[in-house]
Motif scaffolding. Structure first.
Motif, short mmCIF file in Angstrom:
data_model
loop_
_atom_site.label_atom_id
_atom_site.label_comp_id
_atom_site.label_asym_id
_atom_site.label_seq_id
_atom_site.Cartn_x
_atom_site.Cartn_y
_atom_site.Cartn_z
N GLY A 171 0.81 -1.20 0.00
CA GLY A 171 0.00 0.00 0.00
C GLY A 171 0.85 1.25 0.00
O GLY A 171 2.06 1.20 0.22
N TYR A 172 0.21 2.37 -0.27
CA TYR A 172 0.90 3.66 -0.16
C TYR A 172 -0.09 4.72 0.28
O TYR A 172 -1.32 4.57 0.16
CB TYR A 172 1.57 4.04 -1.48
N TYR A 173 0.49 5.78 0.83
CA TYR A 173 -0.31 6.90 1.31
C TYR A 173 0.39 8.19 0.90
O TYR A 173 1.59 8.36 1.14
CB TYR A 173 -0.45 6.86 2.83
N ILE A 174 -0.35 9.08 0.24
CA ILE A 174 0.16 10.38 -0.18
C ILE A 174 -0.63 11.46 0.54
O ILE A 174 -1.86 11.48 0.47
CB ILE A 174 0.04 10.57 -1.70
N TYR A 175 0.07 12.33 1.25
CA TYR A 175 -0.58 13.45 1.92
C TYR A 175 -0.08 14.75 1.30
O TYR A 175 1.12 15.05 1.31
CB TYR A 175 -0.26 13.45 3.42
N ASN A 176 -1.01 15.50 0.71
CA ASN A 176 -0.67 16.76 0.05
C ASN A 176 -0.72 17.90 1.07
O ASN A 176 -1.80 18.34 1.48
CB ASN A 176 -1.63 17.02 -1.11
N LEU A 177 0.45 18.34 1.51
CA LEU A 177 0.51 19.41 2.50
C LEU A 177 -0.11 20.69 1.98
O LEU A 177 -0.77 21.43 2.71
CB LEU A 177 1.96 19.65 2.90
N ASN A 178 0.12 20.97 0.70
CA ASN A 178 -0.50 22.09 0.00
C ASN A 178 -0.41 21.79 -1.49
O ASN A 178 -0.12 20.65 -1.87
CB ASN A 178 0.17 23.43 0.37
N SER A 179 -0.65 22.78 -2.32
CA SER A 179 -0.64 22.53 -3.77
C SER A 179 0.75 22.22 -4.29
O SER A 179 0.89 21.74 -5.43
CB SER A 179 -1.21 23.75 -4.50
N ALA A 180 1.78 22.47 -3.49
CA ALA A 180 3.14 22.26 -3.96
C ALA A 180 3.82 21.07 -3.30
O ALA A 180 4.55 20.33 -3.96
CB ALA A 180 3.98 23.53 -3.72
N LEU A 181 3.60 20.86 -2.01
CA LEU A 181 4.34 19.85 -1.25
C LEU A 181 3.48 18.63 -0.95
O LEU A 181 2.31 18.76 -0.61
CB LEU A 181 4.84 20.43 0.07
N SER A 182 4.10 17.46 -1.05
CA SER A 182 3.41 16.24 -0.65
C SER A 182 4.39 15.29 0.02
O SER A 182 5.57 15.22 -0.35
CB SER A 182 2.75 15.55 -1.85
N LEU A 183 3.91 14.56 1.01
CA LEU A 183 4.65 13.51 1.69
C LEU A 183 4.01 12.17 1.37
O LEU A 183 2.78 12.08 1.27
CB LEU A 183 4.64 13.73 3.20
N SER A 184 4.81 11.14 1.23
CA SER A 184 4.22 9.83 0.93
C SER A 184 5.05 8.73 1.56
O SER A 184 6.24 8.89 1.84
CB SER A 184 4.12 9.61 -0.58
N THR A 185 4.40 7.61 1.76
CA THR A 185 5.09 6.42 2.24
C THR A 185 4.52 5.20 1.54
O THR A 185 3.33 5.16 1.19
CB THR A 185 4.95 6.26 3.77
N THR A 186 5.38 4.23 1.30
CA THR A 186 5.00 2.98 0.65
C THR A 186 5.42 1.82 1.55
O THR A 186 6.55 1.79 2.04
CB THR A 186 5.70 2.84 -0.72
N LEU A 187 4.51 0.88 1.76
CA LEU A 187 4.79 -0.27 2.61
C LEU A 187 4.53 -1.56 1.83
O LEU A 187 3.56 -1.65 1.08
CB LEU A 187 3.91 -0.26 3.87
#
Length: 659
Positions: A565-581
């Protein structure tokens, strides 16, 4: 009110799976991954993307021929699945694999469509366990414009990559070009090598080595797609060069030893719509080769009383050419029916072969040409394959649709014969979709399995029967929105005449039948308005029956449990954090292997992505295998006793600029 499926089906036929709304109505089990989303995750190439697919695991061999394993089906074979680049089948003839394409950079890929199971048949190309369709940015339909792009990447193991994409349009002419170059200097710990197990004589056990396996890579590719009215040209030149990995003869090679695996194709196409008829005609040529230069065995190696004081060196080259032509006609003049009929003819042949070794009589290191007297491959190998297909798409009503038909195939060797297929899609309403499918398919023996000669580890067999699978599948899809869905499917696979060899019996033979069953769960959606969540879980189990069912074993080298799975969190229109497991369960060994089973492992990747809207560029930094987990792929018994260790923690930075 129930919407008609027919328009969705027609749209899918026109533009594959461009929209999320129609992929769920297709008569097979499909997962779709989009390139830009994978870029945010820090996914580097096609291989890493396929590791996210439900029911798909990865394996390798002594030459680092990496291949995806679909639902536990024959982990020793390469051609279990088929890879298409923009609709062109690219599996090489030598091994029937596509390891050289697994390093295709993700930035060059617009979308990946993965069909699990044999239900997808494309232009007479049978997919035994699954098919992968990679769509590049050459795809350009109204409302889906392509973007020109520059790409640069740098990462661990001295990895560098650069590439570009460019589209030119004028009136009815469209030309798309993409190019990339990449290299690394990867070396991974390996050993003791296969000599330690006495497979090359007990007198040589002391020569066994441990060290770093040369897994370095250098590859580049130029692709061109040209469209003019009803005519098309698809062409790609791929040059792939890599280190000799764990050695052709299972002895650890030198750092400079290499394998080249070029893969080039040129396909001409013509599509014409004439009232109720649609014609689709293709003709193509493909070239691929196995080209190796390596120190095959260490200093002091002894065989038949001859001592090779400076080791044994070898040069092996076999080039294959494939010519193919297909013609399909689709007729929609009968109410509620769309009938497709056509054929595909393919001619495969070896066009060049060289076999050079250190002097087998004196032990001198200087290479001697043994192409005539001690060839490693049949220089006269050739095979013709003819496939006829007939299919009817029947829209019973607005809720039910059926597809039924068959393929019939004949070859120069063993025929696959008649292979039926039937599938049903039931759309209860806009949110609930049910599927049921039965299909039979096959995998023809690869040329490595048929035509390898004078090799201690592999012996070809031209009497091999095709591997056959009968697949039964059912699925349920719950659509929550255009961007959110849940999918569950059950499968039962009856595999016959699967092809194996071993160090104790190196000749390939139809040695095993396997019954495989399991299920896959898949969810894609979100928790918050600013995130993206993807999860899947797969369970597979079954039995293998060795040599006409005189011995029953659990599935070898197969994980019963896979979770990703993966999860993408868009902090704003420019920045995003993600993790893949990823979680890969333990694997039992094949019955002749006395080692302990492979332990389960989990990996975590993390990524930070920044997109500048004004200048239209994206910068992504990612860490793979964040917890530095030890990951190993299984080795064949009596070879590398400690298996094949994979990458530990590593880093990647990617920069893309659109124009």
């Amino acid at each position: 009110m129930v919407d008609s499926i027919s328009n969705d089906m027609k749209h899918f036929d026109e533009v594959a799976t461009i929209t999320k709304q129609n992929e769920h109505y297709q008569p097979y089990i499909i997962s779709v991954f989009h390139g830009e989303e994978l870029e945010k995750l820090g996914v580097s190439n096609l291989k890493e993307a396929l590791e996210l697919v439900p029911g798909v695991d990865m394996t390798t061999d002594n030459l680092n021929n990496q291949t995806p394993i679909f639902r536990g089906s024959n982990s020793s074979a390469y051609g279990q699945s088929k890879l298409f680049i923009d609709g062109v089948s690219v599996n090489n003839v030598f091994s029937d694999g596509y390891s050289e394409y697994l390093f295709f950079p993700i930035e060059m890929i617009k979308r990946i469509e993965v069909v699990r199971g044999p239900g997808s048949k494309t232009d007479g190309v049978n997919a035994y366990a699954g098919s992968i369709n990679v769509i590049t940015y050459a795809e350009d339909f109204k409302g889906f414009e392509s973007n020109d792009k520059l790409v640069f990447k740098h990462g661990s193991y001295d990895y560098y990559m650069g590439g570009f994409m460019k589209t030119y349009k004028k009136d009815d002419l469209k030309v798309f070009i993409n190019f990339f170059y990449q290299e690394d200097n990867k070396k991974l710990p390996a050993g003791p090598d296969g000599l330690s197990q006495g497979v090359l004589g007990t007198e040589n056990i002391a020569l066994s080595q441990s060290g770093d396996a040369p897994l370095w890579l250098e590859s580049y590719s130029l692709g061109i797609n040209l469209q003019y009215k009803d005519f098309s040209i698809k062409a790609r030149a791929l040059q792939h060069k890599q280190g000799s990995a764990y050695g052709i003869n299972l002895a650890l090679p030198q750092e400079s030893d290499r394998i080249k695996a070029p893969n080039h194709y040129l396909e001409l196409g013509y599509k014409k719509e004439m009232g109720d008829y649609k014609a689709d005609i293709k003709a193509g040529i493909k070239y691929d080769a196995f080209d190796s230069y390596s120190k095959l065995l260490p200093d002091g190696f002894e065989t038949d009383g001859i001592v090779f004081n400076e080791g044994v060196y070898g040069e092996h080259f076999a080039a294959q050419r494939t010519l193919y032509q297909s013609s399909y006609l689709k007729y929609s003049g009968i109410k509620k029916h769309t009938i497709t009929a056509g054929y595909r003819f393919k001619k495969e042949e070896t066009i060049d072969m060289r076999s050079k070794l250190s002097n087998r009589e004196s032990g001198d290191v200087e290479l001697v040409d043994y192409s005539e007297t001690f060839a490693f491959f049949d220089a006269d190998a050739k095979r013709n394959i003819f496939t006829f297909s007939l299919q009817d798409e029947f829209l019973f009503n607005n809720a039910f649709s059926f597809i039924y038909g068959f393929n019939y195939e004949e070859t120069s060797y063993k025929d696959a014969g008649f292979e039926p297929r039937i599938s049903m899609v039931y759309q209860k309403d806009r949110e609930n979709i049910f599927k049921a499918m039965y299909s039979r398919s096959h995998r023809n023996a690869s040329w490595q399995e048929m035509f390898t000669m004078n090799n201690l580890a592999r012996v070809g067999n031209t009497d091999l029967e095709p591997e056959i699978v009968d697949a039964f599948e059912v699925a349920y899809i719950k659509k929550f929105s255009s961007d959110s869905h849940f999918q569950a499917n059950l499968f039962y696979l009856l595999n016959k005449d699967q092809i194996y060899n071993s160090s104790t019996n190196p000749e390939y033979e139809n040695a095993m039948d396997t019954d495989i069953y399991g299920f896959e769960l898949e969810y894609k959606g979100s928790i918050l308005p600013v995130d993206q969540l993807y999860l899947n879980y797969s369970y597979v189990d079954g039995k293998s029956y060795i040599n006409n069912k005189d011995r029953s074993e659990s599935l070898p080298n197969v994980s019963q449990h896979l979770a990703k799975g993966y999860y993408i969190y868009n902090l704003n229109s420019a920045l995003s954090l993600s993790t893949t497991l990823k979680y890969v369960g333990s694997k039992e060994r094949i019955f002749i292997d006395t080692r302990e089973k492979l332990e389960a492992y989990s990996t975590i990747d993390a990524s930070l992505s920044y997109r500048n809207q004004k200048y239209d560029y994206m910068l992504t930094a990612s860490v793979k295998n964040l917890c530095d987990t030890k990951v190993v792929f299984p080795s064949a018994p009596n070879t590398y006793i400690d298996d094949y260790e994979q990458e530990r923690r590593n880093f990647l930075i990617a920069f893309t600029k659109k124009f």
